[in-house]
Design an enzyme around this catalytic site. Structure first.
Site, PDB file in Angstrom:
ATOM      1  CE1 TYR A 175      -8.146 -13.808   3.480  1.00  0.00           C
ATOM      2  CE2 TYR A 175      -8.579 -16.151   3.301  1.00  0.00           C
ATOM      3  CZ  TYR A 175      -8.906 -14.847   2.985  1.00  0.00           C
ATOM      4  OH  TYR A 175      -9.990 -14.606   2.195  1.00  0.00           O
ATOM      5  NE  ARG A 211      -3.570  -2.166   2.841  1.00  0.00           N
ATOM      6  CZ  ARG A 211      -3.331  -3.279   3.521  1.00  0.00           C
ATOM      7  NH1 ARG A 211      -2.154  -3.444   4.129  1.00  0.00           N
ATOM      8  NH2 ARG A 211      -4.233  -4.227   3.611  1.00  0.00           N
ATOM      9  CG  HIS A 243      -4.796   0.360  -4.464  1.00  0.00           C
ATOM     10  ND1 HIS A 243      -4.246   0.193  -3.208  1.00  0.00           N
ATOM     11  CD2 HIS A 243      -5.838  -0.505  -4.526  1.00  0.00           C
ATOM     12  CE1 HIS A 243      -4.939  -0.718  -2.533  1.00  0.00           C
ATOM     13  NE2 HIS A 243      -5.901  -1.159  -3.320  1.00  0.00           N
ATOM     14  CG  HIS A 268      -5.889  -8.567   1.265  1.00  0.00           C
ATOM     15  ND1 HIS A 268      -6.264  -8.840  -0.026  1.00  0.00           N
ATOM     16  CD2 HIS A 268      -5.623  -7.247   1.300  1.00  0.00           C
ATOM     17  CE1 HIS A 268      -6.226  -7.734  -0.733  1.00  0.00           C
ATOM     18  NE2 HIS A 268      -5.835  -6.762   0.047  1.00  0.00           N
ATOM     19  CE  LYS A 314      -6.280  -0.660   4.651  1.00  0.00           C
ATOM     20  NZ  LYS A 314      -7.561  -0.935   3.965  1.00  0.00           N
ATOM     21  NE  ARG A 348      -2.846  -3.588  -1.369  1.00  0.00           N
ATOM     22  CZ  ARG A 348      -2.322  -4.328  -0.387  1.00  0.00           C
ATOM     23  NH1 ARG A 348      -1.019  -4.469  -0.301  1.00  0.00           N
ATOM     24  NH2 ARG A 348      -3.110  -4.928   0.483  1.00  0.00           N
TER      25      ARG A 348
END
Length: 299
Positions: free
Chosen positions: A278, A148, A243, A269, A172, A246
């Site tokens: 995950y 990002r 982005h 993610h 994040k 990405r």
């Protein structure tokens, strides 16, 4: 496992003989099917017993990666073909893909650059300018690591493990992850360090990797400007942003056959359909995915 391979081979023969598909088409069907088989394997489920909801989660993962609707539609079409075959040959009694719908092609998805377009953008950077090598290293890291823009601007020199070929990324929610970095990107960073050493660094930014002329961290707007400028110089008409790099990273890995879970792990993610993080993939597995499937690792 033998039965699994046996069914795939029978399906391949079905595509070749009964559907009369070309060799390239058969390979494409099997490659797309392999993405689903890897996914259900990671979920510890039997592909002959998966439900419609499982397939929804799989497709949601494709959307989450920014995969173009046309590519999503192709993958879904291949999966539907496989389950129709299983139904016809009596391996299953219900088709879980019956209600599975392909995305609308018109839905807005961020642009994806080709490898050639990325190379063109890098090649148009003027290395005679003070910020030239910085920009080249910056864009190479964006593409090679799928970061990002906020992760790029906050990347620290101490986060780069040159010998191990990993970078530590804070994403994040201050969650950290290790991401493999290509030798190409490492080389560009090393070249940039000569110019970086000439910058007078402001207090508090001593460990910031990519510095502005003022010796502070680059702003998001500055990165946007650099990318827009290079896209224009390269003659690229697409709407290109940080982005875009990405999404290009994720798309090129997926189309190269990389494990969907590994890509999601590298991007930092979480599932968009559950709050469950995950499954952890070890660093060596991530490295193998990059080395085998990322275009930069094949140069």
């Amino acid at each position: 496992m033998t039965r699994h391979i046996d069914i795939i081979n029978k399906y391949k023969a079905y595509l070749q003989l009964e559907k009369s598909l070309s060799g390239n088409s058969v390979d494409a069907y099997l490659t797309d099917l392999d993405k689903l088989l890897l996914y259900v394997g990671d979920e510890n489920k039997d592909y002959k017993a998966i439900a419609y909801e499982d397939l929804q989660h799989f497709v949601a993962g494709l959307r989450d990666l920014g995969i173009h609707p046309r590519s999503q539609a192709r993958i879904i079409s291949g999966i539907k073909s496989f389950y129709r075959y299983l139904l016809l040959d009596g391996y299953i009694t219900l088709d879980p893909t019956e209600l599975l719908e392909a995305p609308k092609i018109g839905m807005k998805i961020p642009e994806v650059l080709t490898v050639a377009e990325i190379n063109d953008m890098l090649d148009t950077i003027d290395l005679s300018k003070a910020e030239g090598q910085r920009n080249r290293a910056m864009l190479e890291v964006l593409y090679s690591c799928g970061l990002r823009v906020s992760e790029l601007t906050s990347l620290r020199y101490s986060d780069v493990y040159f010998d191990e070929e990993f970078i530590r990324v804070e994403g994040k929610g201050s969650k950290q992850r290790l991401v493999p970095i290509s030798q190409t990107a490492i080389r560009e960073i090393r070249n940039y360090l000569y110019d970086r050493n000439l910058v007078t660094v402001k207090k508090g930014f001593e460990d910031t990797l990519f510095l502005s002329r003022r010796g502070t961290a680059l702003s998001r707007i500055m990165v946007f400007h650099v990318i827009k400028q290079q896209a224009e110089l390269a003659g690229i008409k697409k709407n290109v942003s940080p982005h875009t790099f990405r999404h290009s990273f994720a798309t090129h890995l997926l189309e190269g056959g990389a494990n969907l879970r590994a890509i999601q792990e590298m991007l930092g993610h979480e599932s968009i359909v559950t709050t469950e993080i995950y499954t952890h993939i070890d660093r060596e597995a991530l490295r193998r995915e990059i080395l085998e499937h990322h275009p930069r690792s094949k140069r």
